[in-house]
Design an enzyme around this catalytic site. Structure first.
Site, short mmCIF file in Angstrom:
data_model
loop_
_atom_site.label_atom_id
_atom_site.label_comp_id
_atom_site.label_asym_id
_atom_site.label_seq_id
_atom_site.Cartn_x
_atom_site.Cartn_y
_atom_site.Cartn_z
CE LYS A 1 -2.07 4.76 5.56
NZ LYS A 1 -1.05 5.46 6.34
CB CYS B 1 15.43 -12.01 -15.75
SG CYS B 1 13.86 -12.84 -15.45
CD GLN C 1 3.10 7.27 8.33
OE1 GLN C 1 4.26 7.47 8.64
NE2 GLN C 1 2.76 6.73 7.18
CG LEU D 1 -1.11 -3.59 5.54
CD1 LEU D 1 -1.03 -4.70 6.58
CD2 LEU D 1 -1.80 -2.37 6.13
#
EC number: 2.8.1.4
Length: 486
Positions: free
Chosen positions: A268, A459, A299, A186
Site C-alpha cells: 500500500k 451491445c 486497514q 485507485l
C-alpha cells in the site's frame, strides 16, 4: 412536448449567491452537454432556484432516455416530468388536474400548490383553493392536508399554458461536476473502489481512475470495463483519465525483499508513492481509496497511519466507516455489483500472516532492501488514456476478433447488455438466435455454452462487446466475434 423541471440539491440552495450561481451554471452546462447528444434541439433554461429541460417533440423513447440521464447527473436531487395543456377557464384547469390525479390521490392526503406567471382573473391562492376543493369533493377517499401531505399536486400556469407534474424522479444529489475539483481514484474493479469512485463523483469531484495491474491483460480489461461504466453513467459530462500501472514487478520485489508480515503495508505504501507521482503529473491534489476501517489487515488505524506517512498528498477514504454489506448495497444500487463479483482479488497474493500493528521504524528498515528504481520505472511508464478512448483501445487490441454485420447462418448472437437495457429494448433478429448473457456474467458462464457454436457479442455502442470478446480471446476461446447491427 417533453418537459422536465429540475430541482437543485438542497446544499446548493443554501450557498451564498455567488456560489449558488456558479453551481447552477455548471449544472446547466452539464445537462446540456449530456442531453444534446440525444437531440440537438433540447433546451435547458436556468431559472435560479430550478432548471427546465424542454424538447418540442413527443417521443416516449427519447423522454425515457432523457429521464435516465437526468437521474445520473450530480447536483440534481429531484426532477419532475411535466404534462402540458391549454385551458379556457379555472374550471377547465381543475378538470384536467382531476383526470391526471384521480387514481393517485385515492385514499391519500394532498395539497395543491400553484406557481403562476402572467395576467389571469384569479390569483395563485384562488387556484389552489378552487382546485383543491374540487379534488376533495370528487375523490371521496382523498383529503386536504396542508402540512406533510402524502401527495403534493404541483401546477404551473404560464399565461395560457397549464403544466402538471406527471411523474417525479429522484436524482443522485450532490454537487455538479467539477465544482469541487479533481481527484485520482485507485480502482481495482471490486466493490470498494467502485463505490468510492461513485461517491466522489456525486460530491462534484471530477474523478480520474488509477489502476495498479497485478493480473495481466485480463485484469486490466475487467477494470477498464468498470471504470468506463462508472464514467459513462455518472460522469459523462467531463472527460477523465484512466491510468494503468504495471505493478507486477513491484509485487515481485516485495515478495523477495520484504518480511512476510509487512508485505501488505509495504504494498500500500508503494501504491501511494506511485499514486502521488501520477497525481502530480495530472495536477490532481488528492487520491481516493476504498479502504474501510478493519476490513483487512492493512486497514487498521495503526497500519493506515503508517501507510499515510509515505506521502504528503491528501488521501481521501469515503468508505472509512462503512460496513461491507453497506458498500455492497450501494454497489447494487449504482449498477456495479455483478461486475465487482466477477473481479478476482489480486491484492490478496501478498497477505501472508499480515501484521495489524505495523511499526513505522520496522517498515522503514524493511524498505531499505527494496529497489526503488523498479517503482520509479513502473510509475514513469504508466499508461495514461482518455477514458473516452477505451472504445478505441479495444478496437486496436481486437485485431484477431472478427466484427461483422452479416453473420454465418448458424451463428448465435450474445446480447451482453445489462438486464435493464435488454428489458427496455430487447434485440430481435429474424435471421439468428439471440441469447442474453450480461457482460458481467460472461467470465463465469461462457464456458458452459455449447462450444461447437460460433458466438457474436452485441451491445448498443459496441464497447462492452469488444472488451468481452478480447477477454475471451485471451482466455483461449476462438469461437467469438463482435456483432455490429446495421
Amino acid at each position: 412536448m417533453i418537459e422536465f423541471i429540475v430541482k437543485l440539491h438542497p446544499e446548493i440552495s443554501i450557498k451564498s449567491k455567488s456560489v449558488r450561481k456558479r453551481q447552477t451554471m455548471l449544472l446547466e452546462q452539464n445537462i446540456k452537454t449530456i442531453l444534446l447528444r440525444l437531440d440537438p434541439a433540447v433546451e435547458v433554461q436556468n431559472l435560479y432556484d430550478h432548471l427546465t429541460v424542454r424538447l418540442d417533440k413527443d417521443d416516449d423513447k427519447l423522454r425515457q432516455q432523457m429521464a435516465e440521464h437526468l437521474q445520473c447527473i450530480p447536483g440534481i436531487v429531484q426532477f419532475a416530468e411535466m404534462q402540458s395543456a391549454t385551458y379556457d377557464s379555472l374550471h377547465h384547469i381543475f378538470e384536467q388536474v382531476l383526470a391526471l390525479y384521480r387514481d393517485e390521490l385515492a385514499g391519500k392526503s394532498f395539497v395543491v400548490r400553484v406557481r403562476r406567471n402572467g395576467d389571469h382573473e384569479f390569483s395563485s391562492l384562488d387556484a389552489e383553493r378552487y382546485i383543491g376543493g374540487g379534488l376533495n369533493q370528487h375523490i371521496p377517499t382523498a383529503r386536504v392536508q396542508l402540512k406533510n401531505p402524502d401527495v403534493s399536486v404541483q401546477l404551473e400556469i404560464r399565461r395560457d399554458k397549464l403544466l402538471m407534474k406527471k411523474r417525479i424522479y429522484q436524482g443522485m444529489g450532490g454537487f455538479p461536476l467539477p465544482s469541487q475539483g479533481d481527484v485520482l481514484s485507485l480502482i481495482s474493479g471490486g466493490f470498494d473502489s467502485a463505490v468510492a469512485s461513485y461517491l466522489m463523483i456525486r460530491k462534484g469531484l471530477r474523478t480520474h481512475f488509477l489502476f495498479f495491474n497485478l493480473g495481466g491483460a485480463a485484469h486490466e480489461t475487467g477494470v477498464r470495463q468498470m471504470a468506463f461504466y462508472i464514467w459513462q453513467k455518472y460522469s459523462l459530462s467531463h472527460k477523465v483519465k484512466f491510468v494503468s500501472v504495471d505493478f507486477a514487478p513491484v509485487v515481485d520485489e516485495i515478495l523477495s525483499r520484504i518480511p512476510s508480515g509487512l508485505m501488505g503495508v509495504v504494498l500500500k505504501r508503494m501504491m501511494m508513492r506511485a499514486a502521488a507521482t501520477v497525481a502530480e503529473s495530472l495536477n490532481v491534489k488528492a487520491v481516493v481509496t476504498g479502504e474501510s476501517i478493519g476490513q483487512v489487515a492493512s486497514q487498521t488505524i495503526v497500519n493506515l497511519n503508517v501507510i499515510d506517512r509515505v506521502t504528503e498528498t491528501l488521501i481521501l477514504r469515503p468508505l472509512i466507516y462503512q460496513d461491507k454489506q453497506e458498500i455492497i448495497d450501494i454497489a447494487r444500487a449504482i449498477g456495479v455489483e455483478d461486475m465487482a463479483k466477477t473481479m478476482p482479488e489480486y491484492c490478496g497474493v501478498i497477505s501472508r500472516s499480515p501484521t495489524i500493528n505495523a511499526v513505522l521504524a520496522d517498515v522503514l528498515a524493511a524498505e531499505q532492501h527494496f529497489d526503488f528504481s523498479i517503482l520509479e520505472k513502473v510509475s514513469v511508464e504508466a499508461k495514461v488514456l482518455d477514458i473516452r478512448t477505451v472504445e478505441y483501445q479495444a478496437d486496436q487490441q481486437l485485431t484477431t476478433v472478427a466484427t461483422e454485420s452479416v453473420l454465418p447462418a448458424d451463428a448465435i448472437v450474445l446480447d451482453v447488455r445489462a438486464p435493464d437495457e435488454t428489458d427496455l429494448h430487447p434485440l430481435q433478429l429474424d435471421s439468428h438466435a439471440v441469447q442474453e448473457l450480461p457482460f458481467f456474467r460472461i467470465a463465469s458462464q461462457f464456458a458452459g455454452l455449447d462450444q461447437t457454436k460460433q458466438y457474436y457479442l452485441y451491445c448498443d455502442r459496441g464497447v462492452m462487446s469488444r472488451l468481452q470478446a478480447l477477454l475471451l480471446k485471451e482466455q483461449g476461446y476462438q469461437n467469438v466475434g463482435v456483432y455490429k447491427k446495421i
